[in-house]
Design a protein around this motif. Structure first.
Motif, PDB file in Angstrom:
ATOM      1  N   HIS A   1      -8.167  -3.372   2.389  1.00 39.31           N
ATOM      2  CA  HIS A   1      -7.114  -2.669   3.131  1.00 39.31           C
ATOM      3  C   HIS A   1      -7.249  -1.157   2.987  1.00 39.31           C
ATOM      4  CE1 HIS A   1      -3.328  -1.391   4.803  1.00 39.31           C
ATOM      5  NE2 HIS A   1      -3.149  -0.684   3.704  1.00 39.31           N
TER       6      HIS A   1
ATOM      7  N   LEU B   1       0.027   4.202   0.682  1.00 35.84           N
ATOM      8  CA  LEU B   1      -0.362   5.185   1.703  1.00 35.84           C
ATOM      9  C   LEU B   1       0.277   4.895   3.060  1.00 35.84           C
ATOM     10  CD1 LEU B   1      -4.166   5.459   0.839  1.00 35.84           C
ATOM     11  CD2 LEU B   1      -2.403   7.137   0.319  1.00 35.84           C
ATOM     12  N   CYS B   2       0.477   3.603   3.363  1.00 32.10           N
ATOM     13  CA  CYS B   2       1.021   3.260   4.685  1.00 32.10           C
ATOM     14  C   CYS B   2       2.288   2.424   4.610  1.00 32.10           C
ATOM     15  CB  CYS B   2      -0.034   2.524   5.514  1.00 32.10           C
ATOM     16  SG  CYS B   2      -0.429   0.883   4.869  1.00 32.10           S
TER      17      CYS B   2
ATOM     18  N   CYS C   1      -6.480   0.418   6.405  1.00 30.99           N
ATOM     19  CA  CYS C   1      -5.269   1.217   6.248  1.00 30.99           C
ATOM     20  C   CYS C   1      -5.266   2.342   7.305  1.00 30.99           C
ATOM     21  CB  CYS C   1      -5.229   1.823   4.840  1.00 30.99           C
ATOM     22  SG  CYS C   1      -3.755   2.803   4.541  1.00 30.99           S
ATOM     23  N   PRO C   2      -4.164   2.545   8.026  1.00 28.28           N
ATOM     24  CA  PRO C   2      -4.121   3.614   9.033  1.00 28.28           C
ATOM     25  C   PRO C   2      -4.478   4.982   8.447  1.00 28.28           C
ATOM     26  CG  PRO C   2      -2.175   2.232   9.196  1.00 28.28           C
ATOM     27  CD  PRO C   2      -2.906   1.777   7.974  1.00 28.28           C
TER      28      PRO C   2
ATOM     29  N   CYS D   1       0.847  -1.197   0.000  1.00 26.49           N
ATOM     30  CA  CYS D   1       0.000   0.000   0.000  1.00 26.49           C
ATOM     31  C   CYS D   1       0.881   1.245   0.000  1.00 26.49           C
ATOM     32  CB  CYS D   1      -0.899  -0.015   1.230  1.00 26.49           C
ATOM     33  SG  CYS D   1      -1.786   1.523   1.492  1.00 26.49           S
TER      34      CYS D   1
END
Ligand SMILES: [Zn+2]
Length: 223
Positions: A116, A106-107, A121-122, A104
């Motif tokens: 996710h 983004l994280c 996803c955080p 991912c």
């Protein structure tokens, strides 16, 4: 009918062949006219004919969640594709034999999939957690349209759906920007943009303005 005789399409489609075989045996009388037998009025339009021949099934669970009178079309469209699992996430790209990273963007913690990126996803969890609504962390709840946790009714239900749609849209936009333009917008900035778009939509909505007069607490949902 044309000049007192049948004037039928020349198509070889099975339905047209059957129509010709049935109709050509019917003699036309001077007072005969053609009308669509399921309508009561003389004004037969394409929509009337379509509605009389189509099969009307039960709408999918996501319809009211995605398309409602508060929805923003560009957000609703991305939200719809996400719920259907049709965005080109990295796990799908891999399935299509495209040469890509799975991680991912983004994280950089887990592999990118719909589940996710939109639930665990955080990055998105930060945005979802900073709203006045509680969103489910179970991806299947998004697919069946029941991702708002707790008793949420009336306009607040649509506001929750709107918040989720805007979040999905802006998170997916940021994911694409990172992939193609090498940007790096933090989740806190995306949260600010989500809340701004959310407020702008609701402030321009007459229905929201009417509801706020009856229930001032709705304003607390905006910040
Ligand atoms: Zn992630």
């Amino acid at each position: 009918m044309d000049n007192g005789s049948w004037h039928l399409p020349t198509s070889n489609h099975f339905d047209c062949l059957e129509l010709r075989s049935l109709v050509l045996n019917i003699q036309i009388h001077p007072r005969d006219k053609i009308s669509w037998d399921t309508t009561q009025s003389n004004a037969t339009g394409i929509s009337t004919i379509w509605n009389s021949i189509r099969t009307i099934g039960t709408p999918p669970a996501w319809v009211d969640v995605v398309w409602h009178n508060l929805s923003i079309p560009k957000c609703a469209f991305t939200f719809w594709l996400a719920i259907k699992g049709r965005l080109l996430t990295r796990d799908r790209m891999h399935k299509f034999n495209m040469n890509t990273e799975l991680r991912c963007i983004l994280c950089n913690i887990d592999n990118e999939s719909h589940r996710h990126i939109f639930v665990s996803c955080p990055y998105i969890m930060h945005i979802m957690a900073n709203s006045s609504f509680t969103f489910s962390e179970d991806w299947s709840h998004y697919k069946n349209g029941e991702f708002l946790v707790g008793p949420v009714t009336g306009i607040r239900k649509q506001m929750g759906h709107l918040y989720a749609a805007i979040t999905f849209f802006l998170v997916w936009k940021e994911r694409n920007a990172r992939l193609h333009n090498a940007t790096n917008q933090p989740a806190s900035m995306t949260l600010t943009l989500v809340k701004r778009m959310f407020r702008e939509k609701l402030h321009s909505c007459h229905r929201f303005q009417r509801e706020v007069l009856k229930n001032h607490d709705l304003l607390l949902d905006l910040y």
